[in-house]
Design a protein around this motif. Structure first.
Motif, short mmCIF file in Angstrom:
data_model
loop_
_atom_site.label_atom_id
_atom_site.label_comp_id
_atom_site.label_asym_id
_atom_site.label_seq_id
_atom_site.Cartn_x
_atom_site.Cartn_y
_atom_site.Cartn_z
N THR A 27 -11.78 -6.64 5.06
CA THR A 27 -10.73 -6.01 5.86
C THR A 27 -9.27 -7.07 5.83
O THR A 27 -8.47 -6.69 5.66
N LEU A 28 -9.92 -8.41 5.74
CA LEU A 28 -8.73 -9.36 5.69
C LEU A 28 -8.10 -9.22 4.21
O LEU A 28 -6.78 -9.29 4.34
N VAL A 29 -8.57 -9.11 3.03
CA VAL A 29 -8.19 -8.85 1.93
C VAL A 29 -7.24 -7.60 1.84
O VAL A 29 -5.91 -7.66 1.12
N ARG A 30 -7.71 -6.52 2.50
CA ARG A 30 -6.88 -5.28 2.56
C ARG A 30 -5.41 -5.64 3.36
O ARG A 30 -4.44 -4.94 3.06
N ALA A 31 -5.27 -6.19 4.36
CA ALA A 31 -4.36 -6.58 5.18
C ALA A 31 -3.41 -7.40 4.51
O ALA A 31 -2.30 -7.11 4.62
N LEU A 32 -4.07 -8.42 3.82
CA LEU A 32 -2.99 -9.36 3.35
C LEU A 32 -2.53 -8.84 2.16
O LEU A 32 -1.15 -9.14 1.65
N SER A 33 -3.16 -7.76 1.40
CA SER A 33 -2.59 -7.53 0.14
C SER A 33 -1.20 -6.47 0.38
O SER A 33 -0.60 -6.16 -0.49
N GLU A 34 -1.13 -6.20 1.55
CA GLU A 34 0.08 -5.36 1.95
C GLU A 34 1.48 -6.44 1.78
O GLU A 34 2.44 -5.93 1.56
N GLU A 35 1.10 -7.63 1.88
CA GLU A 35 2.28 -8.65 2.11
C GLU A 35 2.23 -9.52 0.85
O GLU A 35 3.39 -10.41 0.67
N ALA A 36 1.15 -9.84 0.20
CA ALA A 36 1.14 -10.99 -0.93
C ALA A 36 0.17 -10.45 -2.11
O ALA A 36 -0.81 -9.66 -1.73
N THR A 37 -0.04 -11.33 -2.96
CA THR A 37 -0.96 -11.13 -4.04
C THR A 37 -1.98 -11.80 -3.80
O THR A 37 -2.14 -13.18 -3.06
#
Ligand code: MN
Length: 265
Positions: A27-37
């Motif tokens: 879930t963390l990867v999906r949320a961060l991927s909206e903003e960064a690589t």
């Protein structure tokens, strides 16, 4: 007000100690991927409570895995600290701006951070010269992870705007409540357990033990992380790997201790 997005330039390494399949990491990867690589290097199995252990007497393997939202992901046959070392040195060398660890399935508060693989993975990032942040969720649930992942991504952006403090890990714990009351900057508190060792008998009459235990009645006071989370706040504790006790350094130096038998005239 100009809202600055992190854009593609920020490259985040995501790791954890619950393993690459863990809901908290995904879930963390999906949320961060909206903003960064997002680049992932995480243990291929659960490695909770492995602290800062590294693997030295056997080889490490890194196998590519599909993790939705991540540009690239490796499952590593080692500890959380191994994952960060491998990622920084080989897998993503020269292409990382930040290490994010978590979201851990369970709290990493107070004295328990000494056992935590989640916190140690982030500290390894700090040791290697990268800013780092660790996230943990008390009483983990699927809904809880979704909510916390969005808060976590937002916090990463907010800290990024202010500039990451050098040589420090930000240890963040989310309370297991739907709407936290706010964020408190805290010190590390105390976690004490009773019945830490349970003794049992195997089918052949041999004795074996489980390390488990229940948390004692909480005697922490504001502003510890334990207090904050127990009162419905998100806690943020800056943590450093320097375990020197500066409070007693001078007192002990003033003892002018000599080695036994080594008194000089
Ligand atoms: Mn864990």
């Amino acid at each position: 007000v100009e809202v600055k997005r992190l854009g593609d330039r920020l490259r985040i390494l995501v790791t954890n100690d619950d393993g690459i399949e863990a809901k908290g990491l995904r879930t963390l990867v999906r949320a961060l991927s909206e903003e960064a690589t997002v680049l992932v290097a995480a243990p291929d199995q659960e490695r909770s409570a492995t602290s800062h252990a590294i693997t030295m007497r056997q080889p490490l393997r890194a196998v590519k895995r599909e993790v939705p939202g991540a540009e690239c992901a490796y499952a590593v046959s080692g500890t959380p600290a191994d994952c960060v070392k491998l990622a920084v040195d080989k897998l993503y060398s020269g292409r990382l701006d930040l290490v994010v660890s978590g979201i851990n399935h369970g709290a990493n508060l107070g004295t328990d951070v000494l056992y935590s693989g989640t916190v140690s993975a982030a500290l390894e990032g700090v040791i290697l010269g990268l800013p780092a942040i660790a996230f943990s969720l008390v009483n983990p649930t699927a809904d809880g992870f979704e909510a916390c992942a969005n808060l976590a991504a937002g916090l990463v952006i907010n800290v990024q705007r202010r500039g990451w403090p050098a040589d420090t890990l930000l240890n963040i714990n989310f309370p297991g409540v739907p709407s936290p009351k706010g964020l408190q900057v805290t010190t590390l508190g105390q976690q004490r357990y009773i019945n830490a060792v349970q003794e049992r008998e195997d089918p052949w009459g041999g004795t074996y033990y489980w390390l488990a235990g229940e948390l004692c009645v909480d005697e922490n006071e504001e502003p510890t992380d334990v207090w904050a989370v127990n009162h419905g706040f998100v806690s943020l504790t800056p943590v450093h790997f320097d375990l020197t006790d500066y409070r007693v350094l001078k007192t002990i130096a003033d003892w002018r201790l000599e080695l036994p038998g080594g008194e000089r005239e």
